[in-house]
Enzyme design. Sequence first.
Site, PDB file in Angstrom:
ATOM      1  N   CYS A 156       0.494  -2.196  15.645  1.00 49.77           N
ATOM      2  CA  CYS A 156       0.482  -1.728  14.118  1.00 49.77           C
ATOM      3  C   CYS A 156      -0.037  -2.970  13.156  1.00 49.77           C
ATOM      4  O   CYS A 156       0.460  -4.198  13.579  1.00 49.77           O
ATOM      5  CB  CYS A 156       1.735  -1.776  13.818  1.00 49.77           C
ATOM      6  SG  CYS A 156       2.129  -1.436  12.127  1.00 49.77           S
TER       7      CYS A 156
ATOM      8  N   GLU B 219       0.698  -1.268  -0.031  1.00 50.12           N
ATOM      9  CA  GLU B 219      -0.012   0.066  -0.040  1.00 50.12           C
ATOM     10  C   GLU B 219       1.012   1.250   0.031  1.00 50.12           C
ATOM     11  O   GLU B 219       1.872   1.203   0.560  1.00 50.12           O
ATOM     12  CB  GLU B 219      -0.769  -0.052   1.057  1.00 50.12           C
ATOM     13  CG  GLU B 219      -1.942  -0.824   0.975  1.00 50.12           C
ATOM     14  CD  GLU B 219      -2.824  -0.934   2.138  1.00 50.12           C
ATOM     15  OE1 GLU B 219      -4.058  -1.225   2.179  1.00 50.12           O
ATOM     16  OE2 GLU B 219      -2.317  -1.524   3.262  1.00 50.12           O
TER      17      GLU B 219
ATOM     18  N   CYS C 113       5.367  -4.462  16.040  1.00 49.09           N
ATOM     19  CA  CYS C 113       4.908  -3.802  17.254  1.00 49.09           C
ATOM     20  C   CYS C 113       3.323  -4.129  17.463  1.00 49.09           C
ATOM     21  O   CYS C 113       2.659  -4.354  16.622  1.00 49.09           O
ATOM     22  CB  CYS C 113       5.091  -2.339  16.960  1.00 49.09           C
ATOM     23  SG  CYS C 113       6.796  -1.877  16.324  1.00 49.09           S
TER      24      CYS C 113
ATOM     25  N   CYS D 252       3.340   8.469   1.121  1.00 47.47           N
ATOM     26  CA  CYS D 252       3.766   7.514   2.152  1.00 47.47           C
ATOM     27  C   CYS D 252       4.097   6.373   1.493  1.00 47.47           C
ATOM     28  O   CYS D 252       3.322   5.473   1.204  1.00 47.47           O
ATOM     29  CB  CYS D 252       2.520   7.801   3.220  1.00 47.47           C
ATOM     30  SG  CYS D 252       2.978   6.626   4.467  1.00 47.47           S
TER      31      CYS D 252
ATOM     32  N   CYS E 289      -1.835   5.997   9.822  1.00 45.40           N
ATOM     33  CA  CYS E 289      -0.630   5.461  10.387  1.00 45.40           C
ATOM     34  C   CYS E 289      -0.944   3.998  10.933  1.00 45.40           C
ATOM     35  O   CYS E 289      -1.988   4.082  11.692  1.00 45.40           O
ATOM     36  CB  CYS E 289      -0.009   6.258  11.353  1.00 45.40           C
ATOM     37  SG  CYS E 289       0.398   7.984  10.814  1.00 45.40           S
TER      38      CYS E 289
ATOM     39  N   CYS F 101       6.326  -7.002   8.123  1.00 45.20           N
ATOM     40  CA  CYS F 101       7.246  -6.172   8.687  1.00 45.20           C
ATOM     41  C   CYS F 101       7.615  -7.247   9.959  1.00 45.20           C
ATOM     42  O   CYS F 101       6.881  -7.963  10.492  1.00 45.20           O
ATOM     43  CB  CYS F 101       6.847  -4.967   9.407  1.00 45.20           C
ATOM     44  SG  CYS F 101       8.028  -4.079  10.476  1.00 45.20           S
TER      45      CYS F 101
HETATM   46  N1  SAH Z   1       8.576   1.072  10.545  1.00 44.57           N
HETATM   47  C1  SAH Z   1       8.564   2.428  10.778  1.00 44.57           C
HETATM   48  C2  SAH Z   1       7.776   3.015   9.547  1.00 44.57           C
HETATM   49  C3  SAH Z   1       6.354   2.543   9.449  1.00 44.57           C
HETATM   50  S1  SAH Z   1       5.196   3.095  10.583  1.00 44.57           S
HETATM   51  C4  SAH Z   1       8.519   2.868  12.086  1.00 44.57           C
HETATM   52  O1  SAH Z   1       7.751   2.007  12.827  1.00 44.57           O
HETATM   53  O2  SAH Z   1       8.760   3.994  12.514  1.00 44.57           O
HETATM   54  C5  SAH Z   1       4.936   4.711  10.556  1.00 44.57           C
HETATM   55  C6  SAH Z   1       4.309   5.083  11.985  1.00 44.57           C
HETATM   56  O3  SAH Z   1       3.058   4.722  12.037  1.00 44.57           O
HETATM   57  C7  SAH Z   1       5.270   4.838  13.038  1.00 44.57           C
HETATM   58  O4  SAH Z   1       5.540   5.829  13.892  1.00 44.57           O
HETATM   59  C8  SAH Z   1       4.317   3.662  13.632  1.00 44.57           C
HETATM   60  O5  SAH Z   1       4.841   3.493  15.009  1.00 44.57           O
HETATM   61  C9  SAH Z   1       2.906   4.214  13.650  1.00 44.57           C
HETATM   62  N2  SAH Z   1       1.973   3.500  13.832  1.00 44.57           N
HETATM   63  C10 SAH Z   1       1.802   2.506  13.921  1.00 44.57           C
HETATM   64  N3  SAH Z   1       0.805   1.680  14.066  1.00 44.57           N
HETATM   65  C11 SAH Z   1      -0.056   2.858  14.531  1.00 44.57           C
HETATM   66  C12 SAH Z   1      -1.241   2.953  14.776  1.00 44.57           C
HETATM   67  N4  SAH Z   1      -2.239   1.964  14.870  1.00 44.57           N
HETATM   68  N5  SAH Z   1      -1.728   4.151  15.043  1.00 44.57           N
HETATM   69  C13 SAH Z   1      -0.863   5.195  14.988  1.00 44.57           C
HETATM   70  N6  SAH Z   1       0.209   5.164  14.572  1.00 44.57           N
HETATM   71  C14 SAH Z   1       0.867   3.947  14.137  1.00 44.57           C
HETATM   72 FE1  SF4 Z   2       6.890  -2.487  11.545  1.00 43.59          FE
HETATM   73 FE2  SF4 Z   2       4.607  -1.375  12.009  1.00 43.59          FE
HETATM   74 FE3  SF4 Z   2       6.452  -1.649  14.353  1.00 43.59          FE
HETATM   75 FE4  SF4 Z   2       6.682  -0.144  12.053  1.00 43.59          FE
HETATM   76  S1  SF4 Z   2       5.137   0.126  13.489  1.00 43.59           S
HETATM   77  S2  SF4 Z   2       8.251  -1.603  12.819  1.00 43.59           S
HETATM   78  S3  SF4 Z   2       5.883  -1.115  10.284  1.00 43.59           S
HETATM   79  S4  SF4 Z   2       5.503  -3.331  13.167  1.00 43.59           S
END
Ligand code: SAH
Ligand code: SF4
Length: 339
Positions: free
Chosen positions: A119, A90, A116, A105, A331, A112
């Site tokens: 996410c 995406e 986390c 973006c 995000c 990944c």
């Molecule tokens: N992997 C990288 C970049 C992609 S995520 C990273 O984690 O930084 C881009 C941003 O979206 C990151 O700051 C991530 O923590 C945030 N993000 C992930 N899940 C989210 C959610 N459910 N709500 C808001 N932001 C989120």
């Molecule tokens: Fe991976 Fe999502 Fe964590 Fe970014 S926020 S490192 S995309 S699992």
Amino acid sequence: MKVLSGLTLEEIENITDELHASKFRARQIHNWIYLKSVKEIDEMTDLSVKFRDELKKIATVTDVKIKVKQVSTDGTIKYLIEYPDGECVETVLMRFDNRANLTACVSSQIGCAVNCSFCATGKRGFIRNLTYKEIIEQVLTIQRDTGLKVTNIVFMGQGEPLLNLDNVLKAMEIFNENFQIGARRLTVSTSGIVPQIYKLAENDMQSTLALSLHAPNHEIRRQIMPIENKYDMKELKIALKKYVEKTGRRITIEYLLIKDLNDSPDAAKELAEYLFDIKCNVNLIPYNPTAKNDYQRPSNNSIQKFKYLLEHSGKKVTIRLERGADIDAACGQLRGKVD
Ligand code: SAH
Ligand code: SF4
């Protein structure tokens, strides 16, 4: 069949050499691909029909497809792009009403590995890295579809860019040189892969580094980001300071606000202490719901209070505008799937 998108000027020159055409033709093709974003070779109208026919025999503009396109009520567009091997990713285009900027973006990986808890991308696990050409195709797809020129790029889609660093750096070089997007309009967001942050520092990267911190201390960060067990906040801080020292650039600290987890006034104070000697701005991201868990977004009141407390410590703090939530483009909501 050669794919023109993603090729450097030298690589396009190899093609024009093969067709016994001048290097000037290569420059024209290059501009049609990166600055005018044509969909077909026949749209390259300053090339003769004969030359276009020859070119069409050996090359094509792109080999990716738009599988799904969704437009949000706020103008955000989300694309599900399919690569020739059937994998999808995406990409999101964001417009902000009060600015002329068009921000793409982009995703750096399919899935990944960092996983986390908040996410949606991590849910699928890691599938594979994207090549630099596949990263570039995301921006070209947007430009071809909208006819608009992207002005800013953030690596905040699916994947952890620093775990695919070579391709990300190569893509950034092409964004810079071929798309003519200044380094300062490129942002790489990372969950904190410490050895790679040192590598970026050595590279003297002039783009913006955004760090997904999301917690005020080790205990809370461990609960939501397994990467904290590998590279903890102490190590991270040393790396970030080194990065600032080497590059002179200010870091963006991203801080996800989750209700009753990391949004208390004490958390704000503890975060301020952690950040006090790091040259940074803070970007607060109110949590966007995903199917993965039952976390909640804090009330506006507690978001504002958190912001105030951090500002009081001397940091510049912004709250990230939510874009495209109605089409799951905000995000953390990207999964790379249709259903
Ligand atoms: N992997 C990288 C970049 C992609 S995520 C990273 O984690 O930084 C881009 C941003 O979206 C990151 O700051 C991530 O923590 C945030 N993000 C992930 N899940 C989210 C959610 N459910 N709500 C808001 N932001 C989120
Ligand atoms: Fe991976 Fe999502 Fe964590 Fe970014 S926020 S490192 S995309 S699992």
